[in-house]
Write a protein that holds these residues in place. Structure first.
Motif, PDB file in Angstrom:
ATOM      1  N   SER A 142      -4.542   7.687  18.172  1.00 46.39           N
ATOM      2  CA  SER A 142      -4.588   6.230  18.030  1.00 46.39           C
ATOM      3  C   SER A 142      -3.207   5.628  17.840  1.00 46.39           C
ATOM      4  CB  SER A 142      -5.476   5.845  16.837  1.00 46.39           C
ATOM      5  OG  SER A 142      -4.839   6.190  15.627  1.00 46.39           O
ATOM      6  N   VAL A 143      -3.079   4.383  18.283  1.00 45.57           N
ATOM      7  CA  VAL A 143      -1.829   3.654  18.091  1.00 45.57           C
ATOM      8  C   VAL A 143      -1.574   3.429  16.604  1.00 45.57           C
ATOM      9  CG1 VAL A 143      -0.625   1.480  18.545  1.00 45.57           C
ATOM     10  CG2 VAL A 143      -1.977   2.548  20.346  1.00 45.57           C
ATOM     11  N   LYS A 144      -2.643   3.178  15.837  1.00 41.03           N
ATOM     12  CA  LYS A 144      -2.427   2.879  14.415  1.00 41.03           C
ATOM     13  C   LYS A 144      -1.857   4.080  13.669  1.00 41.03           C
ATOM     14  CE  LYS A 144      -7.111   3.845  12.701  1.00 41.03           C
ATOM     15  NZ  LYS A 144      -8.319   3.239  12.136  1.00 41.03           N
ATOM     16  N   SER A 145      -2.201   5.319  14.095  1.00 37.56           N
ATOM     17  CA  SER A 145      -1.627   6.490  13.417  1.00 37.56           C
ATOM     18  C   SER A 145      -0.119   6.528  13.612  1.00 37.56           C
ATOM     19  CB  SER A 145      -2.274   7.774  13.928  1.00 37.56           C
ATOM     20  OG  SER A 145      -1.923   8.049  15.274  1.00 37.56           O
ATOM     21  N   ARG A 146       0.349   6.003  14.740  1.00 36.61           N
ATOM     22  CA  ARG A 146       1.795   5.914  14.993  1.00 36.61           C
ATOM     23  C   ARG A 146       2.423   4.832  14.108  1.00 36.61           C
ATOM     24  NH1 ARG A 146      -0.983   9.585  17.690  1.00 36.61           N
ATOM     25  NH2 ARG A 146       0.054  10.369  19.537  1.00 36.61           N
ATOM     26  N   GLU A 147       1.715   3.703  13.994  1.00 35.05           N
ATOM     27  CA  GLU A 147       2.247   2.618  13.168  1.00 35.05           C
ATOM     28  C   GLU A 147       2.262   3.011  11.692  1.00 35.05           C
ATOM     29  OE1 GLU A 147       0.308  -1.074  14.214  1.00 35.05           O
ATOM     30  OE2 GLU A 147       1.538  -1.219  16.034  1.00 35.05           O
ATOM     31  N   TYR A 148       1.236   3.756  11.257  1.00 36.06           N
ATOM     32  CA  TYR A 148       1.262   4.269   9.888  1.00 36.06           C
ATOM     33  C   TYR A 148       2.511   5.132   9.679  1.00 36.06           C
ATOM     34  CZ  TYR A 148      -3.792   3.114   9.417  1.00 36.06           C
ATOM     35  OH  TYR A 148      -5.009   2.484   9.350  1.00 36.06           O
ATOM     36  N   GLY A 149       2.784   6.008  10.663  1.00 33.47           N
ATOM     37  CA  GLY A 149       3.961   6.867  10.557  1.00 33.47           C
ATOM     38  C   GLY A 149       5.248   6.064  10.529  1.00 33.47           C
ATOM     39  N   ALA A 150       5.334   5.062  11.406  1.00 35.22           N
ATOM     40  CA  ALA A 150       6.532   4.224  11.453  1.00 35.22           C
ATOM     41  C   ALA A 150       6.739   3.474  10.142  1.00 35.22           C
ATOM     42  CB  ALA A 150       6.439   3.234  12.609  1.00 35.22           C
ATOM     43  N   LYS A 151       5.649   3.150   9.469  1.00 33.02           N
ATOM     44  CA  LYS A 151       5.724   2.462   8.176  1.00 33.02           C
ATOM     45  C   LYS A 151       6.025   3.416   7.024  1.00 33.02           C
ATOM     46  CE  LYS A 151       5.192  -1.808   9.229  1.00 33.02           C
ATOM     47  NZ  LYS A 151       6.294  -2.765   8.926  1.00 33.02           N
ATOM     48  N   GLY A 152       5.991   4.729   7.304  1.00 36.45           N
ATOM     49  CA  GLY A 152       6.289   5.704   6.268  1.00 36.45           C
ATOM     50  C   GLY A 152       5.136   5.939   5.312  1.00 36.45           C
ATOM     51  N   LEU A 153       3.909   5.908   5.836  1.00 33.13           N
ATOM     52  CA  LEU A 153       2.725   6.063   4.990  1.00 33.13           C
ATOM     53  C   LEU A 153       2.063   7.430   5.190  1.00 33.13           C
ATOM     54  CD1 LEU A 153       1.101   2.547   5.474  1.00 33.13           C
ATOM     55  CD2 LEU A 153       1.824   3.508   3.279  1.00 33.13           C
ATOM     56  N   PRO A 154       1.723   8.121   4.106  1.00 35.76           N
ATOM     57  CA  PRO A 154       0.885   9.316   4.222  1.00 35.76           C
ATOM     58  C   PRO A 154      -0.469   8.926   4.820  1.00 35.76           C
ATOM     59  CG  PRO A 154       1.812   9.115   2.001  1.00 35.76           C
ATOM     60  CD  PRO A 154       2.080   7.821   2.710  1.00 35.76           C
ATOM     61  N   ILE A 155      -1.076   9.844   5.580  1.00 34.16           N
ATOM     62  CA  ILE A 155      -2.317   9.543   6.286  1.00 34.16           C
ATOM     63  C   ILE A 155      -3.437  10.462   5.805  1.00 34.16           C
ATOM     64  CG2 ILE A 155      -3.448   9.403   8.540  1.00 34.16           C
ATOM     65  CD1 ILE A 155      -0.754   8.925   9.823  1.00 34.16           C
ATOM     66  N   ILE A 156      -4.620   9.874   5.621  1.00 30.20           N
ATOM     67  CA  ILE A 156      -5.834  10.627   5.306  1.00 30.20           C
ATOM     68  C   ILE A 156      -6.825  10.399   6.439  1.00 30.20           C
ATOM     69  CG2 ILE A 156      -7.743  10.912   3.670  1.00 30.20           C
ATOM     70  CD1 ILE A 156      -5.846   9.888   1.476  1.00 30.20           C
ATOM     71  N   SER A 157      -7.452  11.484   6.910  1.00 29.36           N
ATOM     72  CA  SER A 157      -8.328  11.366   8.073  1.00 29.36           C
ATOM     73  C   SER A 157      -9.346  12.496   8.081  1.00 29.36           C
ATOM     74  CB  SER A 157      -7.491  11.420   9.355  1.00 29.36           C
ATOM     75  OG  SER A 157      -8.310  11.395  10.505  1.00 29.36           O
ATOM     76  N   ALA A 158     -10.509  12.225   8.688  1.00 30.54           N
ATOM     77  CA  ALA A 158     -11.498  13.286   8.887  1.00 30.54           C
ATOM     78  C   ALA A 158     -11.249  14.039  10.189  1.00 30.54           C
ATOM     79  CB  ALA A 158     -12.907  12.699   8.890  1.00 30.54           C
ATOM     80  N   CYS A 159     -10.503  13.434  11.100  1.00 23.86           N
ATOM     81  CA  CYS A 159     -10.205  14.091  12.374  1.00 23.86           C
ATOM     82  C   CYS A 159      -8.742  14.515  12.405  1.00 23.86           C
ATOM     83  CB  CYS A 159     -10.492  13.145  13.537  1.00 23.86           C
ATOM     84  SG  CYS A 159      -9.520  11.617  13.481  1.00 23.86           S
ATOM     85  N   VAL A 161       0.832  -1.207   0.000  1.00 26.10           N
ATOM     86  CA  VAL A 161       0.000   0.000   0.000  1.00 26.10           C
ATOM     87  C   VAL A 161       0.864   1.253   0.000  1.00 26.10           C
ATOM     88  CG1 VAL A 161      -1.840  -1.221   1.220  1.00 26.10           C
ATOM     89  CG2 VAL A 161      -0.208   0.158   2.530  1.00 26.10           C
ATOM     90  N   SER A 162       0.246   2.367  -0.381  1.00 22.01           N
ATOM     91  CA  SER A 162       0.974   3.641  -0.399  1.00 22.01           C
ATOM     92  C   SER A 162       0.202   4.764   0.298  1.00 22.01           C
ATOM     93  CB  SER A 162       1.282   4.054  -1.845  1.00 22.01           C
ATOM     94  OG  SER A 162       0.126   4.006  -2.654  1.00 22.01           O
ATOM     95  N   LEU A 163      -1.003   4.465   0.802  1.00 25.15           N
ATOM     96  CA  LEU A 163      -1.780   5.414   1.594  1.00 25.15           C
ATOM     97  C   LEU A 163      -2.334   4.702   2.824  1.00 25.15           C
ATOM     98  CD1 LEU A 163      -4.002   7.300  -1.054  1.00 25.15           C
ATOM     99  CD2 LEU A 163      -1.985   8.202   0.117  1.00 25.15           C
ATOM    100  N   SER A 164      -2.627   5.479   3.870  1.00 26.07           N
ATOM    101  CA  SER A 164      -3.259   4.900   5.068  1.00 26.07           C
ATOM    102  C   SER A 164      -4.394   5.804   5.521  1.00 26.07           C
ATOM    103  CB  SER A 164      -2.235   4.735   6.193  1.00 26.07           C
ATOM    104  OG  SER A 164      -1.719   6.002   6.591  1.00 26.07           O
ATOM    105  N   PHE A 165      -5.369   5.192   6.204  1.00 21.89           N
ATOM    106  CA  PHE A 165      -6.562   5.919   6.631  1.00 21.89           C
ATOM    107  C   PHE A 165      -6.745   5.784   8.137  1.00 21.89           C
ATOM    108  CE2 PHE A 165      -7.403   4.148   2.317  1.00 21.89           C
ATOM    109  CZ  PHE A 165      -7.177   5.340   1.628  1.00 21.89           C
ATOM    110  N   GLU A 166      -6.952   6.922   8.787  1.00 24.94           N
ATOM    111  CA  GLU A 166      -7.125   6.964  10.245  1.00 24.94           C
ATOM    112  C   GLU A 166      -8.588   6.683  10.614  1.00 24.94           C
ATOM    113  OE1 GLU A 166      -7.473   7.116  13.830  1.00 24.94           O
ATOM    114  OE2 GLU A 166      -5.387   7.412  13.371  1.00 24.94           O
ATOM    115  N   ALA A 167      -9.428   7.710  10.650  1.00 21.72           N
ATOM    116  CA  ALA A 167     -10.844   7.521  10.995  1.00 21.72           C
ATOM    117  C   ALA A 167     -11.667   8.587  10.291  1.00 21.72           C
ATOM    118  CB  ALA A 167     -11.044   7.613  12.506  1.00 21.72           C
TER     119      ALA A 167
END
Length: 380
Positions: free
Chosen positions: A290-307, A270-276
């Motif tokens: 969230s813990v997953k937002s940290r793991e997304y960052g550690a994986k080097g993924l851009p994040i998309i989120s409504a919050c 994957v090349s994108l990640s989604f928070e909530a």
């Protein structure tokens, strides 16, 4: 002055494999690792001895029955403790209070730190079936101030909760245990995104699926966007005919729970990640930690989120904030964001995201306020 601090880490819930999908378990382990800087840590993990059934679920609603599950402990386990780090169970009941009371009785000079992972939490306990549990929680949490020295909040600004002063921390993870993702070597222009969670209505999974339905209705020949969903979806995912078609075409991929090793394989495609996309359903304007937002960052993924996410500024180039409402997620805008981000080499993007995240939300950063408070209490 103390020279050897004894610490107990107390938590409740299902037993998790550290190699499992649960980011919460990995967070607990990283907290314990940081607390070991103060002294010896023993973990007292209480978990259900039997599966829930109809009678168990009914009994939980009754006044004098456990709201979570029955648990037993030996007072010898609680004696001689200087610091207790106590993670709130799903509901605070009379048995939670009894345990705290016994800890205080055996260690009158000891510190009790009580972590509430989500605050305020009443709205997430909404629903007729949960109302008696919430009422028991509200009744019993009034007694916390008798035994608890500090409430530990995650990314909250309240100075006092339940008449108890607070310490605010942000979630963090052990970056040494989470590798940077491998960048897929592919000439395809397909866009792959991932969302991970123990899904509830506030994750807003329905919004992104509605967006996908609208996107693929326009034309079957549009650029492919593939959504990878990791975690149990039984509570939130209604599979209608359109959703079934997206699954059959491989555009929505459901994995259920995965081990961390299996999850890493998904991260590598994957090349994108989604928070909530639905936290406003629980509490408008809530900021995620969230813990997953940290793991997304550690994986080097851009994040998309409504919050908003506590460690990410809104103008951060690798973060896209979408509307905090009930509208379908615009897939085209996400693809444009993807192409903008990856206008430079993907390896550079991933490395920059990880470096930024590690400075902001490592386990050391997470537990620093706790370590400082305990150190000042015992060594100053």
């Amino acid at each position: 002055m103390k020279t050897n601090i004894s610490i107990a880490y107390i938590d409740f819930g299902d037993r998790f494999d550290p190699n499992g999908t649960s980011g919460i378990e990995r967070k607990k382990l990283s907290q314990i690792h940081e607390l070991e800087k103060l002294g010896h840590v023993k973990r007292l993990a209480f978990y259900p001895k039997r599966k829930k059934n109809f009678l168990v679920n009914i009994s939980r609603l009754l006044p004098y029955f456990p709201s979570t599950f029955p648990f037993v402990y030996n007072e010898k386990q609680l004696a001689g403790i200087d610091v207790v780090y106590f993670r709130k169970p799903s509901y605070i009941d009379r048995y939670t209070i009894r345990l705290l009371k016994d800890i205080k009785k055996l260690n009158p000079e000891g510190l009790i730190l009580f972590e509430i992972p989500t605050y305020p939490y009443d709205k997430e306990k909404a629903g007729l079936g949960k109302y008696p549990l919430l009422m028991k929680d509200r009744w019993n949490r009034r007694k916390l101030h008798k035994y608890v020295n500090r409430i530990v909040l995650i990314a909250a600004k309240d100075k006092e909760v339940f008449k108890i002063p607070t310490i605010t921390i942000s979630n963090g993870i052990d970056f040494s245990r989470t590798r940077l993702r491998e960048i897929p070597k592919s000439s395809s222009d397909d866009v792959h995104g991932i969302i991970v969670g123990n899904f509830e209505f506030w994750h807003g999974l329905d919004r992104i699926i509605k967006g996908m339905k609208a996107y693929y209705k326009k034309s079957k020949s549009v650029r492919k966007f593939i959504l990878h969903i990791v975690g149990p979806t039984n509570n939130v995912l209604r599979i209608d005919q359109e959703t079934e078609e997206l699954i059959a075409l491989g555009l929505i991929r459901l994995y259920g729970g995965l081990t961390f090793t299996e999850l890493e394989k998904v991260y590598n495609v994957v090349s994108l990640s989604f928070e909530a996309f639905g936290l406003h359903r629980r509490f408008p304007g809530q900021i995620s930690s969230s813990v997953k937002s940290r793991e997304y960052g550690a994986k080097g993924l851009p994040i998309i989120s409504a919050c908003k996410i506590d460690y990410i500024p809104e103008d951060y180039p690798y973060f896209l904030k979408v509307s905090e409402d009930e509208s379908p997620i615009d897939i085209e805008s996400m693809i444009k964001f993807h192409d903008y981000v990856y206008s430079v080499e993907a390896q550079i993007v991933a490395a920059e995201i990880r470096d930024f995240a590690e400075k902001k939300c490592s386990s050391e950063v997470m537990m620093s306020p706790i370590i400082s408070f305990c150190t000042d209490y015992y060594y100053s």
